[in-house]
Design a protein around this motif. Structure first.
Motif, mmCIF file in Angstrom:
data_model
loop_
_atom_site.group_PDB
_atom_site.id
_atom_site.type_symbol
_atom_site.label_atom_id
_atom_site.label_comp_id
_atom_site.label_asym_id
_atom_site.label_seq_id
_atom_site.Cartn_x
_atom_site.Cartn_y
_atom_site.Cartn_z
ATOM 1 N N SER A 15 -14.600 35.571 -8.811
ATOM 2 C CA SER A 15 -14.229 35.218 -7.499
ATOM 3 C C SER A 15 -13.835 36.093 -6.377
ATOM 4 N N GLU A 16 -12.847 36.893 -7.048
ATOM 5 C CA GLU A 16 -12.581 37.998 -5.977
ATOM 6 C C GLU A 16 -13.301 38.981 -5.824
ATOM 7 N N ALA A 17 -14.273 39.133 -6.829
ATOM 8 C CA ALA A 17 -15.246 40.195 -6.462
ATOM 9 C C ALA A 17 -16.422 39.602 -5.233
ATOM 10 N N VAL A 18 -16.688 38.295 -5.306
ATOM 11 C CA VAL A 18 -17.303 37.521 -4.210
ATOM 12 C C VAL A 18 -16.579 37.782 -2.761
ATOM 13 N N SER A 19 -15.140 37.555 -2.933
ATOM 14 C CA SER A 19 -14.428 37.200 -1.568
ATOM 15 C C SER A 19 -14.208 38.882 -1.177
ATOM 16 N N ALA A 20 -14.444 39.568 -2.035
ATOM 17 C CA ALA A 20 -14.273 41.004 -1.634
ATOM 18 C C ALA A 20 -15.299 41.577 -0.899
ATOM 19 N N LEU A 21 -16.668 40.879 -0.870
ATOM 20 C CA LEU A 21 -17.889 41.185 -0.061
ATOM 21 C C LEU A 21 -17.373 40.994 1.334
ATOM 22 N N ASP A 22 -17.982 42.078 2.227
ATOM 23 C CA ASP A 22 -17.929 41.922 3.658
ATOM 24 C C ASP A 22 -18.868 41.105 3.933
ATOM 25 N N PHE A 23 -19.971 40.876 3.445
ATOM 26 C CA PHE A 23 -21.031 40.060 3.920
ATOM 27 C C PHE A 23 -22.003 39.637 3.149
ATOM 28 N N CYS A 24 -22.976 38.686 3.031
ATOM 29 C CA CYS A 24 -24.001 38.486 2.318
ATOM 30 C C CYS A 24 -25.303 38.195 2.934
ATOM 31 N N THR A 38 -29.547 33.912 -1.647
ATOM 32 C CA THR A 38 -29.132 35.220 -2.491
ATOM 33 C C THR A 38 -28.938 36.519 -1.335
ATOM 34 N N CYS A 39 -28.018 37.483 -1.744
ATOM 35 C CA CYS A 39 -27.629 38.582 -0.882
ATOM 36 C C CYS A 39 -28.797 39.689 -0.908
ATOM 37 N N LYS A 40 -29.224 40.262 0.310
ATOM 38 C CA LYS A 40 -30.055 41.467 0.238
ATOM 39 C C LYS A 40 -29.243 42.531 -0.261
ATOM 40 N N SER A 41 -29.707 43.326 -0.785
ATOM 41 C CA SER A 41 -29.134 44.762 -1.246
ATOM 42 C C SER A 41 -28.504 45.640 0.113
ATOM 43 N N PRO A 42 -27.308 45.677 -0.145
ATOM 44 C CA PRO A 42 -26.685 46.339 0.857
ATOM 45 C C PRO A 42 -27.240 47.582 1.485
ATOM 46 N N ALA A 43 -28.127 48.173 0.484
ATOM 47 C CA ALA A 43 -28.876 49.641 1.161
ATOM 48 C C ALA A 43 -30.009 49.189 1.918
ATOM 49 N N ASN A 44 -30.364 47.892 1.936
ATOM 50 C CA ASN A 44 -31.460 47.440 2.807
ATOM 51 C C ASN A 44 -31.006 46.856 4.210
ATOM 52 N N VAL A 45 -29.531 46.613 4.192
ATOM 53 C CA VAL A 45 -29.035 45.886 5.313
ATOM 54 C C VAL A 45 -29.151 46.886 6.551
ATOM 55 N N THR A 46 -29.517 46.365 7.811
ATOM 56 C CA THR A 46 -29.335 47.131 9.008
ATOM 57 C C THR A 46 -28.567 46.374 10.010
ATOM 58 N N VAL A 47 -28.468 46.794 11.266
ATOM 59 C CA VAL A 47 -27.746 46.234 12.283
ATOM 60 C C VAL A 47 -28.309 45.099 12.700
ATOM 61 N N ASP A 48 -29.855 45.078 12.821
ATOM 62 C CA ASP A 48 -30.807 44.033 13.209
ATOM 63 C C ASP A 48 -30.348 42.499 12.350
ATOM 64 N N ASP A 49 -29.811 42.745 11.290
ATOM 65 C CA ASP A 49 -29.464 41.630 10.366
ATOM 66 C C ASP A 49 -28.355 40.890 11.196
ATOM 67 N N PHE A 50 -27.262 41.557 11.872
ATOM 68 C CA PHE A 50 -26.432 41.035 12.609
ATOM 69 C C PHE A 50 -26.546 40.466 14.141
ATOM 70 N N VAL A 51 -27.988 40.703 14.619
ATOM 71 C CA VAL A 51 -28.119 40.587 15.847
ATOM 72 C C VAL A 51 -29.270 39.470 16.136
ATOM 73 N N PHE A 52 -29.351 38.724 16.844
ATOM 74 C CA PHE A 52 -30.298 37.625 16.904
ATOM 75 C C PHE A 52 -30.504 37.498 18.448
ATOM 76 N N SER A 53 -31.806 37.567 18.954
ATOM 77 C CA SER A 53 -32.232 37.505 20.230
ATOM 78 C C SER A 53 -32.843 36.156 20.941
ATOM 79 N N GLY A 54 -32.989 35.511 20.114
ATOM 80 C CA GLY A 54 -33.647 34.244 20.136
ATOM 81 C C GLY A 54 -33.431 33.284 20.958
ATOM 82 N N LEU A 55 -32.217 33.164 21.269
ATOM 83 C CA LEU A 55 -31.508 32.248 22.187
ATOM 84 C C LEU A 55 -31.622 32.473 23.485
#
Length: 209
Positions: A15-24, A38-55
């Motif tokens: 549980s500590e390992a899960v809570s230590a993650l910055d994001f999933c 399930t979580c994407k590999s951190p190596a494949n995460v980009t800024v676009d994962d945290f931005v949504f323009s559809g609204l």
């Protein structure tokens, strides 16, 4: 006893390992579980994962209810996966309505940004709370309770709704009753509507049987 202690340590460290993650960030190609994607590999995460323009764009309100909901849930906005929040845009044309519905997985907070919206909910004690909201006003809809939104202006009304879950779930009461193959006789018995009314509503909403 030692086995039990070892098991407790494993659970605590996990549980500590899960809570230590910055994001999933959601891996949309992977399975979706009750706890989310399930979580994407951190190596494949980009800024676009945290931005949504559809609204930024209005939804298409050329439909039966003259309304559109544009979601930014985990399936559309992978960055919210596991973070306990999401957002959506609500467009209501003149005469538009979001019928009675529930979100079994989240509380909802609505803020009107254009026009006026008559909104309300019904408590489990059948108390009714509703009000016409003007631009800038906010209303809360508690998790799991029936609620609705109706355009109360002579122009298109717009609101943004936030949820306390990345996937709040949705069940629209009218569609639950009349847009499926539940036998008309059962619907009539449980709703006290007559056969003609039930058949008419099934015809409008696409139900059968």
């Amino acid at each position: 006893m030692s086995r039990l202690f070892s098991l407790i340590l494993v659970i605590v460290f996990a549980s500590e390992a899960v809570s230590a993650l910055d994001f999933c960030v959601a891996d949309l190609k992977g399975p979706q579980t009750p706890a989310g994607y399930t979580c994407k590999s951190p190596a494949n995460v980009t800024v676009d994962d945290f931005v949504f323009s559809g609204l930024a764009k209005a939804g298409n309100t050329a439909n039966l209810i003259k309304a559109a909901v544009t979601p930014a849930f985990d399936a559309q906005f992978p960055g919210v996966n596991g973070l306990g929040l999401s957002i959506a845009r609500l467009d209501l044309a003149v005469g538009g309505v979001i019928p009675m519905h529930t979100h079994p997985g989240a509380n909802e907070l609505l803020v009107v940004t254009q026009g006026k919206i008559l909104a309300g909910f019904i408590s489990s004690a059948n108390s009714v709370y509703y009000k016409t909201l003007n631009k800038g006003e906010v209303m809360l809809f508690p998790q799991g309770l029936l609620h609705f939104q109706i355009n109360a202006a002579g122009v298109t009304s717009v609101a943004f709704v936030s949820f306390s879950s990345p996937n709040p779930g949705l069940q629209i009461t009218d569609f639950a009753f009349f847009a499926n193959d539940l036998p008309s006789k059962i619907v009539e018995t449980t709703t006290f509507l007559d056969d003609a009314q039930v058949k008419k509503l099934k015809g409008v909403l696409g139900g059968t049987n």
